[in-house]
Design an enzyme around this catalytic site. Structure first.
Site, short mmCIF file in Angstrom:
data_model
loop_
_atom_site.label_atom_id
_atom_site.label_comp_id
_atom_site.label_asym_id
_atom_site.label_seq_id
_atom_site.Cartn_x
_atom_site.Cartn_y
_atom_site.Cartn_z
N PHE A 47 -14.75 -14.58 4.44
CA PHE A 47 -14.50 -13.16 4.27
C PHE A 47 -14.86 -12.73 2.86
CE2 PHE A 47 -11.99 -9.42 3.24
CZ PHE A 47 -12.17 -8.63 4.36
N SER A 292 -6.59 -3.28 1.69
CA SER A 292 -6.10 -4.45 2.43
C SER A 292 -7.10 -4.96 3.45
CB SER A 292 -4.79 -4.06 3.11
OG SER A 292 -4.68 -4.66 4.37
N LYS A 293 -7.30 -6.27 3.37
CA LYS A 293 -8.21 -6.95 4.29
C LYS A 293 -7.79 -6.69 5.74
CE LYS A 293 -8.97 -11.82 5.33
NZ LYS A 293 -8.86 -13.19 4.84
N ARG A 294 -6.49 -6.65 5.96
CA ARG A 294 -5.97 -6.49 7.32
C ARG A 294 -6.08 -5.05 7.83
NH1 ARG A 294 -0.94 -6.43 8.33
NH2 ARG A 294 -0.40 -6.69 6.14
N LYS A 295 -5.73 -4.10 6.93
CA LYS A 295 -5.64 -2.72 7.40
C LYS A 295 -6.93 -1.91 7.25
CE LYS A 295 -0.95 -2.22 5.78
NZ LYS A 295 -0.27 -1.60 4.67
#
Ligand code: GLU
Length: 546
Positions: A47, A292-295
């Site tokens: 990533f 954020s990587k997630r959001k």
């Protein structure tokens, strides 16, 4: 305690070379005074965060502007985080944005290998040296024992970690150590910290300025039980032997700085300069938070390639976040290559950099509007080749045709440039109706089928590819008149109820029939680009559909 004996028992001489060997193998770099050696040292997680580009650009600019070296080191000590193909992703994503390494993993260079896992021998040699000097020791604590200590520390609100009274193996006797070894107990090697948390130092951070750093007192692990070093230990040895002079990295590493300072000290290495840059933040409603990587899809570098953001636009925007005076410079010298901008660490933000995708989009739109016909064609083609569907790839088989489409749809090469194209994906989707592979209209006419059919048939009979724009429009008007539609706008405006519609409604029917859309650029030009055969085929298809 006979430390030499213990060192030999833990790491035999057979597996390492004398320290001078490594010093000779990786000599000081012959660079001009002031030249900086910087690096990007990502873990191969697969990533690539926007923050990686941010840090890479800062390090690359500083190295290259000073006549130094910028290299790539892969920090793969943590097997759990490793992902197949990750190094390829690192290279691809950075290359897209024009970040060029001088040496490093999968490139050449005299200071490699640039994968930490391939450098085990050097780490072992130095771990052995520290053991010999009584500055490192084996620790046999089990996961369970460490967990108990952690729980005890949490319950009693004590600082977490392996230090002081909690560093159980720090003071094992010689007998205890050999007994454990004999019993085959697994062990790690820990640093015997010399620090004291009550002592604070002033430290000059290249980005943040003067900061206070508390001494480290943690007996951190330097070699894990499988002999692989921890990141802390490996990075100190590598930055020394790769002759790094300056480390610009994310501020999340600031808390590890005390450990790093102590490691460099006990290893007898000169500490490089460190600059900890702020994290990239965004507005989430009224609140400002870390990207954020997630959001946030825009946290991933892949996002920009998949959407087809022009690399120069992203670079320009990142530079505005990195250096506070870049925007001003760009306004003054819009046509200069951005690498001529004098990058300065002193102008890097000390608190969070606010990422605003709308601003990036503005920069992108302006950038896209500067590309000429062949640059635009090549840029969109490169995107389609990598991310487009098979149909989209085929749009670029006929250069002349597609360049004409781009000139019409985007104003490429003309005076009336459209400035609303943000990225390649959007532009390629926009021109889809010019290609039969993706021409699938839903024919949403505003008039009844019979009227439309009459209009289309009427136009088809008089249509002549050789007509110029005026002759073409006269024919559209004639069709309007034949069908009772107003041809004179004044008359229509004076009494709209007297007509079913006017000439522009006729043009809309023809537009929908040939493009599937109610709004397009000039229809005569579209028909000229489509060509006689394709125009007639589309009219027939539309008629057949009524
Ligand atoms: N391997 C660390 C990372 O993944 C690099 C930290 C450093 O630059 O020292 O970000």
């Amino acid at each position: 305690m006979d430390w030499n004996k213990l060192a030999e028992a833990l790491i035999t001489d057979e597996n390492v070379k004398p320290l001078e060997y490594y010093e000779a193998l990786y000599p000081e770099r012959a660079l001009e005074k002031g030249a900086q050696v910087t690096r990007l040292a990502p873990s191969p997680t697969g990533f690539m965060h926007l923050g990686n580009l941010y840090v890479a650009l800062a390090n690359e600019r500083i190295a290259h502007q000073s006549g130094g070296v910028f290299y790539l080191r892969i920090e793969d000590t943590d097997e759990k985080r490793k992902v197949e193909g990750a190094v390829e992703v690192i290279h691809q994503s950075l290359k897209y944005f024009g970040v060029a390494f001088d040496e490093g993993a999968d490139l050449c260079g005299d200071y490699g290998p640039y994968y930490q896992r391939q450098r085990a021998e050097i780490y072992h040699a130095y771990a052995k040296e520290l053991i010999k000097r009584g500055l490192a020791y084996p620790c046999f604590c089990t996961e369970e024992e460490l967990e108990n200590t952690r729980n005890h520390q949490t319950e009693n609100k004590l600082l977490p970690g392996y230090y002081g009274e909690f560093a159980k193996c720090r003071n094992l006797t010689e007998e205890e150590i050999y007994e454990n070894l004999k019993a085959g107990k697994p062990y790690v090697i820990r640093l015997r910290s010399q620090g004291d948390v009550n002592v604070k130092h002033t430290f000059r951070d290249e980005v943040k300025g003067e900061i206070t750093v508390t001494e480290n007192n943690q007996d951190v692990v330097i070699l894990k039980s499988d002999g692989i070093p921890t990141y802390h230990f490996a990075h100190a040895i590598d930055d020394h032997f790769m002759r790094t002079t300056l480390v610009i990295r994310g501020e999340e590493w600031l808390s590890s700085l005390p450990i790093h300072i102590e490691l460099f000290k006990v290893l007898g290495f000169r500490l490089p300069k460190y600059g900890h840059n702020c994290s990239i933040q965004k507005m989430d409603g009224e609140t400002r938070r870390k990207l954020s990587k997630r959001k946030d899809p825009e946290a991933s570098l892949t996002f920009y390639r998949e959407q087809g953001y022009h690399p120069t636009a992203v670079r320009k925007y990142m530079m505005t976040l990195l250096n506070s005076n870049f925007e001003e410079w760009l306004l003054k010298f819009p046509d200069k290559p951005i690498d001529e901008f004098k990058y300065s660490i002193g102008k890097m933000g000390k608190s969070g950099a606010l990422f605003d995708i709308l601003k990036l989009n503005d920069v992108s739109k302006t950038m896209m509007a500067t590309l000429n016909e062949s640059e635009m064609f090549d840029f969109l083609k490169a995107w389609a080749d990598e991310f487009g569907s098979d149909e989209q790839k085929s749009y670029f088989a006929d250069r002349t045709y597609t360049e004409r489409v781009l000139a019409l749809c985007m104003g490429v090469g003309g005076k009336k440039r459209r400035k609303d194209f943000v990225c390649a994906k959007q532009a390629v989707e926009f021109i889809s109706y010019f290609f039969d592979e993706t021409f699938c209209p839903d024919y949403a006419y505003r008039f009844d089928k019979q009227t439309v059919k009459k209009v289309l048939l009427g136009f088809k009979t008089v249509y002549d590819y050789a007509d110029d724009a005026q002759a073409w429009f006269d024919k559209v008007k004639a069709v309007a008149g034949e069908n009772g539609f107003a041809t004179d706008m004044k008359a229509y405006k004076a009494d709209p109820a007297a007509f079913p519609g006017n000439v522009s409604d006729i043009a809309e029917m023809l537009r929908i029939a040939t493009t599937g859309l109610a709004n397009t650029p000039d229809l005569w030009t579209i028909m000229q680009i489509l060509g006689e055969e394709r125009t007639l085929a589309r009219l027939n298809k539309a008629i057949g559909n009524l």
